[in-house]
Scaffold this motif. Structure first.
Motif, PDB file in Angstrom:
ATOM      1  N   ALA A  85       0.878  -1.272   0.604  1.00 39.50           N
ATOM      2  CA  ALA A  85      -0.136   0.114   0.105  1.00 39.50           C
ATOM      3  C   ALA A  85       0.917   1.456   0.181  1.00 39.50           C
ATOM      4  O   ALA A  85       0.704   2.618  -0.718  1.00 39.50           O
ATOM      5  N   GLY A  86       1.635   1.081   0.315  1.00 36.73           N
ATOM      6  CA  GLY A  86       3.103   1.901   0.805  1.00 36.73           C
ATOM      7  C   GLY A  86       3.568   2.406  -0.478  1.00 36.73           C
ATOM      8  O   GLY A  86       3.175   3.386  -0.941  1.00 36.73           O
ATOM      9  N   PHE A  87       4.294   1.073  -0.961  1.00 34.23           N
ATOM     10  CA  PHE A  87       4.683   1.678  -2.355  1.00 34.23           C
ATOM     11  C   PHE A  87       4.029   2.564  -3.343  1.00 34.23           C
ATOM     12  O   PHE A  87       4.815   3.005  -4.104  1.00 34.23           O
ATOM     13  N   ARG A  88       2.505   2.004  -3.642  1.00 30.86           N
ATOM     14  CA  ARG A  88       1.729   2.625  -4.389  1.00 30.86           C
ATOM     15  C   ARG A  88       1.272   3.952  -4.306  1.00 30.86           C
ATOM     16  O   ARG A  88       1.226   4.427  -5.627  1.00 30.86           O
ATOM     17  N   GLU A  89       1.423   4.232  -3.301  1.00 32.65           N
ATOM     18  CA  GLU A  89       0.644   5.493  -3.101  1.00 32.65           C
ATOM     19  C   GLU A  89       2.529   6.273  -3.720  1.00 32.65           C
ATOM     20  O   GLU A  89       2.294   7.613  -3.885  1.00 32.65           O
ATOM     21  N   LEU A  90       3.919   5.959  -3.076  1.00 30.83           N
ATOM     22  CA  LEU A  90       4.933   6.719  -3.505  1.00 30.83           C
ATOM     23  C   LEU A  90       4.856   6.199  -4.814  1.00 30.83           C
ATOM     24  O   LEU A  90       6.020   7.914  -4.645  1.00 30.83           O
ATOM     25  N   THR A 140       6.316   6.037   7.124  1.00 29.02           N
ATOM     26  CA  THR A 140       6.091   7.710   7.274  1.00 29.02           C
ATOM     27  C   THR A 140       5.356   8.394   6.352  1.00 29.02           C
ATOM     28  O   THR A 140       4.841   9.098   6.875  1.00 29.02           O
ATOM     29  N   PHE A 141       5.164   7.720   5.512  1.00 31.16           N
ATOM     30  CA  PHE A 141       4.744   7.911   4.158  1.00 31.16           C
ATOM     31  C   PHE A 141       2.729   7.528   4.034  1.00 31.16           C
ATOM     32  O   PHE A 141       1.921   6.977   3.246  1.00 31.16           O
ATOM     33  N   ALA A 142       2.770   5.941   4.866  1.00 31.76           N
ATOM     34  CA  ALA A 142       1.171   5.262   5.278  1.00 31.76           C
ATOM     35  C   ALA A 142       0.057   6.467   6.172  1.00 31.76           C
ATOM     36  O   ALA A 142       0.742   7.389   6.474  1.00 31.76           O
ATOM     37  N   PRO A 143      -0.805   6.108   5.888  1.00 29.22           N
ATOM     38  CA  PRO A 143      -2.011   7.132   5.463  1.00 29.22           C
ATOM     39  C   PRO A 143      -2.428   6.400   7.507  1.00 29.22           C
ATOM     40  O   PRO A 143      -1.640   5.798   8.111  1.00 29.22           O
TER      41      PRO A 143
END
Length: 385
Positions: A85-90, A140-143
């Motif tokens: 999920a984090g990779f997909r967003e970043l 760090t970049f997770a919701p």
């Protein structure tokens, strides 16, 4: 299986296939009864909560009211889902550009579907390797949400993060090292809670890092064939088989995939990112050592055994993968960053060190990580009279 991206799964990366591949290939966790597993989860949650006060008191960060972030105790598949999920967003901006470039080429749609599945399998293989090694992670970049599948502005309009503790890996390592389970679990929580404190107490840090990463990705050549060729060259260099005519060139020997796919501009950005990551990891190790003696009775034994484990690694394949993925660089970050933090605190105290969190301009450079006195001179120099 729940989809991570709808149409994105048929794009440059098949995220669902990445999760399925990682789950299928990952090693089984240690044998633990259902009751013991519940007890481990409960204890990790208690330790994570207790660590907040220990870390904030020692670092003098986050003593005021700050935005809270969730703590999730997960298993290996849960860690994989969270990271996908984090990779997909970043990576979304970069992958969108690559998808657009590929879609405009002849046969681009078909290549996109096939390539997305290949990339999904490769990402899944990488995550299966890492899933049994990570003890904890501050995303760090997770919701700011407890849903491992969630992501995007709807969940956290102002950004956020979450702390993951990977219970089976913690149990595995404490058994492998033959250390006191209660002490080891608290010791791990102290390190990870330091990362949570760093980002929650320094509001600009997350946006600064994201900006640097997006700048790095923006410099990436978005032509898919060029990217694949760079990866091929990187693998050849790592394996010792250079293309014909390059036998005498040793500049790239022993470098990781991450280093080899850079442009000159990316090297500058990566230098800044390396310095920040060295600071964050070294600070966490320094805090563990500082807080540990007061709250972890066997901290000296744990530290010694854990350092030996870090240095020794495992099989030749494991060591090779660490080098290829750049994980050996991460081990250097722990060491170099901890030396920087210790030297600065010894010279100007904790409050003096905490000036590092003032703004991006007060972060140490890569050169200053190696020479803390230069950072002290730059940041603490007296104004000319």
């Amino acid at each position: 299986m729940t989809s991570f991206g709808g149409a994105a799964s048929s794009g440059m990366v098949d995220w669902d296939l990445a999760v399925a591949t990682a789950t299928r290939l990952m090693r089984p966790g240690p044998d633990v009864s259902r009751d013991d597993a519940r007890a481990v989860v409960s204890e990790l949650r208690r330790h994570a909560k207790a660590s907040e006060e220990h870390v904030r008191g020692f670092t003098r960060l986050g003593t005021e009211e700050i935005h809270d972030t969730p703590v999730l105790v997960v298993d290996r598949p849960g860690w994989v889902r969270a990271n996908v999920a984090g990779f997909r967003e970043l990576l979304k901006p970069l992958l969108d550009k690559m998808q657009e470039r590929r879609g405009s080429s002849p046969g681009g749609a078909l290549l996109g579907t096939v390539g997305g599945k290949v990339t999904g399998v490769e990402l899944g293989m990488l995550l299966s390797f890492l899933a049994s090694r990570v003890l904890g992670q501050y995303e760090t970049f997770a919701p700011a949400t407890r849903d491992l599948l969630a992501g995007g502005p709807a969940d956290a309009p102002n950004g956020g993060g979450r702390l993951l503790l990977v219970a089976p890996n913690i149990v595995h390592v404490e058994r492998e090292l033959d250390v006191h389970p209660h002490d080891f679990r608290l010791w791990v929580c102290l390190h990870e809670e330091t990362h949570r404190t760093q980002f929650s107490a320094v509001p600009w840090l997350r946006d600064h890092l994201e900006g640097e990463i997006q700048s790095f990705l923006a410099e990436t050549d978005v032509d898919p064939m060029t990217v694949l060729e760079r990866v091929r060259q990187a693998v050849q260099s790592f394996a010792g088989g250079r293309p014909e005519g390059e036998e005498g060139e040793a500049a790239d020997e022993g470098r990781s995939l991450v280093e080899l796919v850079q442009t000159p501009a990316q090297r500058e950005i990566l230098g800044r990112l390396t310095a920040v990551m060295s600071l964050l990891e070294g600070h966490a190790d320094f805090v563990m050592d500082g807080v540990g003696p007061d709250v972890v009775p066997s901290v000296a034994e744990i530290r010694e055994k854990f350092q030996q484990r870090r240095a020794k690694g495992a099989s030749r394949l494991d060591l090779a993968l660490r080098k290829l993925l750049g994980l050996d660089a991460k081990l250097r970050q722990y060491r170099d960053g901890e030396r920087f933090v210790r030297a600065v605190v010894d010279e100007v105290g904790m409050d003096g060190f905490n000036r590092v969190w003032t703004s991006p301009n007060t972060l140490p450079t890569k050169a200053e990580i190696a020479k803390p006195a230069e950072w002290i001179t730059r940041v603490h120099r007296k104004p000319e009279s």
